[in-house]
Design a protein around this motif. Structure first.
Motif, PDB file in Angstrom:
ATOM      1  N   LEU A  95     -29.518   0.182   8.208  1.00  0.00           N
ATOM      2  CA  LEU A  95     -31.318   0.051   8.728  1.00  0.00           C
ATOM      3  C   LEU A  95     -31.293  -1.558   8.293  1.00  0.00           C
ATOM      4  CD1 LEU A  95     -33.975  -0.254   9.105  1.00  0.00           C
ATOM      5  CD2 LEU A  95     -34.278   1.345   7.017  1.00  0.00           C
ATOM      6  N   VAL A  96     -31.520  -2.537   7.886  1.00  0.00           N
ATOM      7  CA  VAL A  96     -31.839  -3.750   7.534  1.00  0.00           C
ATOM      8  C   VAL A  96     -33.226  -3.737   7.332  1.00  0.00           C
ATOM      9  CG1 VAL A  96     -31.870  -6.362   7.515  1.00  0.00           C
ATOM     10  CG2 VAL A  96     -30.138  -4.709   8.873  1.00  0.00           C
ATOM     11  N   PHE A  97     -33.576  -3.867   5.826  1.00  0.00           N
ATOM     12  CA  PHE A  97     -35.327  -4.085   5.585  1.00  0.00           C
ATOM     13  C   PHE A  97     -35.937  -5.485   5.552  1.00  0.00           C
ATOM     14  CE2 PHE A  97     -33.245  -0.610   3.941  1.00  0.00           C
ATOM     15  CZ  PHE A  97     -33.887   0.694   3.636  1.00  0.00           C
ATOM     16  N   GLN A  98     -36.892  -5.411   6.098  1.00  0.00           N
ATOM     17  CA  GLN A  98     -37.597  -7.426   5.509  1.00  0.00           C
ATOM     18  C   GLN A  98     -37.362  -7.433   3.824  1.00  0.00           C
ATOM     19  OE1 GLN A  98     -42.452  -6.834   5.875  1.00  0.00           O
ATOM     20  NE2 GLN A  98     -41.558  -4.598   6.352  1.00  0.00           N
ATOM     21  N   SER A  99     -37.445  -6.557   2.996  1.00  0.00           N
ATOM     22  CA  SER A  99     -36.994  -7.290   1.643  1.00  0.00           C
ATOM     23  C   SER A  99     -35.863  -7.116   1.042  1.00  0.00           C
ATOM     24  CB  SER A  99     -37.780  -6.597   0.567  1.00  0.00           C
ATOM     25  OG  SER A  99     -37.772  -5.080   0.785  1.00  0.00           O
ATOM     26  N   PHE A 100     -34.759  -7.177   3.098  1.00  0.00           N
ATOM     27  CA  PHE A 100     -33.093  -7.674   1.807  1.00  0.00           C
ATOM     28  C   PHE A 100     -32.338  -6.088   1.004  1.00  0.00           C
ATOM     29  CE2 PHE A 100     -35.055 -11.642   0.604  1.00  0.00           C
ATOM     30  CZ  PHE A 100     -35.231 -11.891   2.532  1.00  0.00           C
ATOM     31  N   ASN A 101     -33.304  -5.496   0.135  1.00  0.00           N
ATOM     32  CA  ASN A 101     -32.645  -4.743  -0.849  1.00  0.00           C
ATOM     33  C   ASN A 101     -31.310  -4.859  -1.778  1.00  0.00           C
ATOM     34  OD1 ASN A 101     -35.152  -3.184  -0.486  1.00  0.00           O
ATOM     35  ND2 ASN A 101     -34.818  -1.736   0.294  1.00  0.00           N
ATOM     36  N   LEU A 102     -31.361  -6.083  -1.890  1.00  0.00           N
ATOM     37  CA  LEU A 102     -29.566  -5.823  -2.633  1.00  0.00           C
ATOM     38  C   LEU A 102     -29.704  -5.255  -4.001  1.00  0.00           C
ATOM     39  CD1 LEU A 102     -28.210  -9.850  -0.748  1.00  0.00           C
ATOM     40  CD2 LEU A 102     -28.333  -6.919   0.223  1.00  0.00           C
ATOM     41  N   PHE A 103     -28.351  -5.294  -3.938  1.00  0.00           N
ATOM     42  CA  PHE A 103     -28.114  -5.011  -5.485  1.00  0.00           C
ATOM     43  C   PHE A 103     -27.822  -6.430  -6.316  1.00  0.00           C
ATOM     44  CE2 PHE A 103     -27.325  -0.791  -3.314  1.00  0.00           C
ATOM     45  CZ  PHE A 103     -27.684   0.104  -3.889  1.00  0.00           C
ATOM     46  N   PRO A 104     -28.778  -6.156  -7.252  1.00  0.00           N
ATOM     47  CA  PRO A 104     -28.933  -7.618  -8.192  1.00  0.00           C
ATOM     48  C   PRO A 104     -28.028  -8.047  -8.342  1.00  0.00           C
ATOM     49  CG  PRO A 104     -30.494  -6.666  -8.840  1.00  0.00           C
ATOM     50  CD  PRO A 104     -30.098  -5.556  -7.777  1.00  0.00           C
ATOM     51  N   GLN A 105     -26.958  -7.103  -9.455  1.00  0.00           N
ATOM     52  CA  GLN A 105     -25.454  -6.752  -9.992  1.00  0.00           C
ATOM     53  C   GLN A 105     -24.809  -6.441  -9.205  1.00  0.00           C
ATOM     54  OE1 GLN A 105     -27.588  -4.235  -9.608  1.00  0.00           O
ATOM     55  NE2 GLN A 105     -26.787  -2.229  -9.466  1.00  0.00           N
ATOM     56  N   TYR A 106     -24.845  -7.446  -8.187  1.00  0.00           N
ATOM     57  CA  TYR A 106     -23.072  -7.016  -7.034  1.00  0.00           C
ATOM     58  C   TYR A 106     -23.601  -8.205  -6.769  1.00  0.00           C
ATOM     59  CZ  TYR A 106     -22.997  -2.367  -8.816  1.00  0.00           C
ATOM     60  OH  TYR A 106     -22.843  -0.852  -9.192  1.00  0.00           O
ATOM     61  N   ASN A 107     -22.033  -9.044  -6.711  1.00  0.00           N
ATOM     62  CA  ASN A 107     -22.192 -10.008  -5.689  1.00  0.00           C
ATOM     63  C   ASN A 107     -21.954  -9.567  -4.449  1.00  0.00           C
ATOM     64  OD1 ASN A 107     -18.868  -9.115  -4.850  1.00  0.00           O
ATOM     65  ND2 ASN A 107     -18.679 -10.124  -6.542  1.00  0.00           N
ATOM     66  N   VAL A 108     -21.687 -10.448  -3.267  1.00  0.00           N
ATOM     67  CA  VAL A 108     -22.243 -10.328  -2.024  1.00  0.00           C
ATOM     68  C   VAL A 108     -20.695  -8.966  -1.432  1.00  0.00           C
ATOM     69  CG1 VAL A 108     -21.606 -11.481   0.815  1.00  0.00           C
ATOM     70  CG2 VAL A 108     -23.102 -12.349  -1.294  1.00  0.00           C
ATOM     71  N   LEU A 109     -19.541  -9.459  -2.019  1.00  0.00           N
ATOM     72  CA  LEU A 109     -18.412  -8.772  -1.363  1.00  0.00           C
ATOM     73  C   LEU A 109     -18.955  -6.892  -1.751  1.00  0.00           C
ATOM     74  CD1 LEU A 109     -15.891  -8.658   0.047  1.00  0.00           C
ATOM     75  CD2 LEU A 109     -14.937  -8.680  -2.587  1.00  0.00           C
ATOM     76  N   LYS A 110     -19.047  -7.227  -3.600  1.00  0.00           N
ATOM     77  CA  LYS A 110     -19.597  -5.883  -3.991  1.00  0.00           C
ATOM     78  C   LYS A 110     -21.004  -5.125  -3.226  1.00  0.00           C
ATOM     79  CE  LYS A 110     -18.519  -1.879  -6.817  1.00  0.00           C
ATOM     80  NZ  LYS A 110     -18.906  -2.842  -7.911  1.00  0.00           N
ATOM     81  N   ASN A 111     -21.690  -5.811  -2.684  1.00  0.00           N
ATOM     82  CA  ASN A 111     -22.863  -5.384  -1.510  1.00  0.00           C
ATOM     83  C   ASN A 111     -22.476  -4.335  -0.506  1.00  0.00           C
ATOM     84  OD1 ASN A 111     -26.085  -5.481  -2.484  1.00  0.00           O
ATOM     85  ND2 ASN A 111     -25.445  -7.008  -3.942  1.00  0.00           N
ATOM     86  N   ILE A 112     -21.068  -5.160  -0.069  1.00  0.00           N
ATOM     87  CA  ILE A 112     -21.118  -4.717   1.485  1.00  0.00           C
ATOM     88  C   ILE A 112     -19.982  -3.612   1.589  1.00  0.00           C
ATOM     89  CG2 ILE A 112     -19.593  -5.187   3.412  1.00  0.00           C
ATOM     90  CD1 ILE A 112     -20.776  -8.402   2.725  1.00  0.00           C
TER      91      ILE A 112
END
Length: 251
Positions: A90-107
């Motif tokens: 699921l891809v949300f409209q508001s992204f919902n990424l973890f702000p404390q992690y970089n791109v690689l760690k988020n994935i």
């Protein structure tokens, strides 16, 4: 054999019936767009597919196997719910990424916690997905350093990292300005060309017309019409749908 089949899905919030018996199916590699006015039940349907909400009735089947039966919802274990969710990304409209992690760690975070593979292979796949969404130069960046369009592309890569059978989008461009909308839609179009099975709730009518194999038009908790883009956008005989499309076009 459909990859996803939904039969008579019913969902209420208190006394308000939001889904009133939803039926549809899609084949592997198809793109289904769900359109309709706000409040028609589109997002609730998507949340039920991803088990963020639980329908009181009806069934959801993946690969011809019933994975959810509303009549049995109170008997499901937490492990069964977690297993069901893995069928969907699921891809949300508001992204919902973890702000404390970089791109690689988020994935890599979810595949690592679930022990999908060795850490080396998880990171290798993540880097491939980052390249696929055009962000190879942002691997070490944090969400606050990215534009909205870039954050949404990271969210798409994160959803793909768990190898879902079906990738779902909840109005993926609604939080973006027109310029950033284009870059996200480009990624989704590329995924469609790669036979990624997708269910997309969207207000982008031109995009839905261009990328979809099938359109679902929802109104007041029911499916008013299901058909090809041509059947919905050019040849519909339903007055409600025709009025909606006319208003959207004029707007």
């Amino acid at each position: 054999m459909p990859i996803l089949e939904v039969k008579n899905l019913v969902k209420s919030f208190g006394k308000v019936e939001v889904l009133k018996g939803i039926n549809f199916s899609i084949e592997k590699g198809d793109v289904l767009s769900i359109i309709g006015s706000s409040g028609s039940g589109k997002t609730t349907l998507l949340r039920c597919l991803n088990f963020l909400e639980f329908a009181e009735g009806g069934t959801i089947s993946v690969h011809d196997k019933v994975i959810y039966d509303g009549a049995e919802k109170n008997k499901m274990s937490d492990q069964h719910i977690r297993d069901m969710r893995l069928h969907f990304g699921l891809v949300f409209q508001s992204f919902n990424l973890f702000p404390q992690y970089n791109v690689l760690k988020n994935i890599t975070l979810a595949p690592s916690l679930l022990k999908f593979d060795t850490q080396e292979n998880i990171e290798k796949k993540a880097l491939e997905l980052i390249e696929k969404v055009g962000l190879s130069d942002k691997v070490e960046s944090y969400p606050c350093q990215l534009s909205g369009g870039q954050q949404q592309r990271v969210a798409i890569a994160r959803a793909l990292a768990l190898n879902p059978d079906i990738l779902c989008f909840d109005e993926p461009t609604s939080a973006l300005d027109p310029e950033l909308t284009g870059e996200v839609l480009k990624v989704i179009k590329q995924l469609a060309k790669q036979d990624t099975t997708m269910v997309i709730v969207t207000h982008e009518m031109n995009f839905a017309k261009e990328v979809s194999d099938k359109i679902l038009f929802m109104d007041d908790g029911v499916v008013l019409q299901e058909g090809t883009p041509e059947e919905i956008f050019s040849n519909t005989e339903n007055e409600r749908i025709a009025a909606f499309l006319k208003n959207v076009t004029e707007y």
